[in-house]
Write an enzyme that holds these catalytic residues in place. Sequence first.
Site, PDB file in Angstrom:
ATOM      1  N   THR A 197       0.865  -1.092   0.052  1.00 30.06           N
ATOM      2  CA  THR A 197      -0.055   0.103   0.001  1.00 30.06           C
ATOM      3  C   THR A 197       0.773   1.140   0.206  1.00 30.06           C
ATOM      4  OG1 THR A 197      -1.565  -1.113   1.157  1.00 30.06           O
ATOM      5  CG2 THR A 197      -1.798   1.151   1.191  1.00 30.06           C
ATOM      6  N   THR A 198       2.050   1.085   0.676  1.00 27.89           N
ATOM      7  CA  THR A 198       2.778   2.322   0.885  1.00 27.89           C
ATOM      8  C   THR A 198       3.272   2.728  -0.558  1.00 27.89           C
ATOM      9  OG1 THR A 198       3.240   1.740   2.895  1.00 27.89           O
ATOM     10  CG2 THR A 198       4.836   3.404   2.180  1.00 27.89           C
ATOM     11  N   TYR A 229     -13.540  -3.884   1.086  1.00 28.81           N
ATOM     12  CA  TYR A 229     -14.748  -3.502   0.450  1.00 28.81           C
ATOM     13  C   TYR A 229     -15.867  -4.484   0.625  1.00 28.81           C
ATOM     14  CZ  TYR A 229     -17.891  -0.610  -2.312  1.00 28.81           C
ATOM     15  OH  TYR A 229     -19.034   0.022  -2.655  1.00 28.81           O
ATOM     16  N   TYR A 245      -2.088 -10.040   5.640  1.00 30.06           N
ATOM     17  CA  TYR A 245      -2.150  -8.911   6.021  1.00 30.06           C
ATOM     18  C   TYR A 245      -3.296  -8.399   6.674  1.00 30.06           C
ATOM     19  CZ  TYR A 245      -1.201  -3.599   5.354  1.00 30.06           C
ATOM     20  OH  TYR A 245      -1.171  -2.156   5.568  1.00 30.06           O
ATOM     21  N   ARG A 302      -8.395  -0.196   6.390  1.00 30.09           N
ATOM     22  CA  ARG A 302      -8.415   0.098   5.094  1.00 30.09           C
ATOM     23  C   ARG A 302      -9.358  -0.854   4.566  1.00 30.09           C
ATOM     24  NH1 ARG A 302      -4.443   3.081   2.493  1.00 30.09           N
ATOM     25  NH2 ARG A 302      -2.758   3.758   3.988  1.00 30.09           N
ATOM     26  N   LYS A 313       0.927  -9.860   8.971  1.00 34.26           N
ATOM     27  CA  LYS A 313       1.591  -8.482   9.233  1.00 34.26           C
ATOM     28  C   LYS A 313       0.067  -8.037   9.870  1.00 34.26           C
ATOM     29  CE  LYS A 313       2.140  -4.003   7.154  1.00 34.26           C
ATOM     30  NZ  LYS A 313       2.318  -3.243   6.067  1.00 34.26           N
ATOM     31  N   ILE A 341       6.780  -4.858   9.628  1.00 35.06           N
ATOM     32  CA  ILE A 341       6.771  -4.408   8.559  1.00 35.06           C
ATOM     33  C   ILE A 341       6.517  -2.908   8.401  1.00 35.06           C
ATOM     34  CG2 ILE A 341       5.850  -4.399   6.048  1.00 35.06           C
ATOM     35  CD1 ILE A 341       5.449  -7.426   6.210  1.00 35.06           C
TER      36      ILE A 341
END
Length: 291
Positions: free
Chosen positions: A46-47, A109, A135, A140, A164, A206
């Site tokens: 994402t980063t 979503y 993750y 999010r 994560k 992470i």
Amino acid sequence: MDAFTGTGVALVTPFNDDLTVDVPALEKLVEEQVQNGIDYLVVLGTTAESATLTSEEKELIKNTIIAKNNGRLPLVIGIGGNNTMDVVEELKSSGLEGFDAVLSVSPYYNKPTQEGIFQHFKAIAEASPKPVILYNVPGRTASNLLPETVNRIAREIPKVIGIKEAAGDIVQAMQLISLVPKDFLVISGDDMITLPMTLAGGKGVISVIGQGFPAEFSKMVKLGLAGNSKEAYQLHYKIAPSISLIFAEGNPAGIKALLAKKGICKNNLRLPLVKATASLQQKIEDFVEQF
């Protein structure tokens, strides 16, 4: 498993002023991590603003990092989504040579049930040629991957080697650590609670801030893994104000402002993300100068 114990960093994607990928800056960022004690690199998470990258750009980024790293650190690639069939197809069709594991986000979503999440990761694990790290980031995805479900995955799907955990909930993290098998990696996905998670039995982080202060942050995690809480917390409290700053207006706006101040890359983002406000940039710059 030892390859993913310690400090991994979720690399940003540097952009030129015309918003093309800045390859020299990406190479500089990778070298900074390698030279300053980071244990592994996470690519296209994402980063990295991966949602705004074309398939051609993703290939460029992968190839650039693989070449610059040159086998020095383990590499993890982010491959996930909310369409299980698409993720499975990507895993089957992507060239994953040079990568050691896949980081796959819980479906966003759609808000699947825990059974739906389990079946999603079962399908991904069956398709993946590499070990898989889950993750969990409810902020999010709008759904929480519960400790009981992670424990079930850990015990029934051998290819899934860790998680994560980025729910921002130290109690949930401790429940998770207490449930899963001892060799299952519980990795912090929240910079601010990395140290307490590590001291509680986690395997490190992470990180986002880690790429800004790689030597200091990786040392903190190593001290935590060794049980040296006093010295580790001294570093934690030294770094902590920067963590609050870089996430104040979202990720990766803050870390890019910090990296720009350090001369590693330009402070450019792709819409719908925008640069940190001038006032926040100033606070970040002041912190870097005083660090």
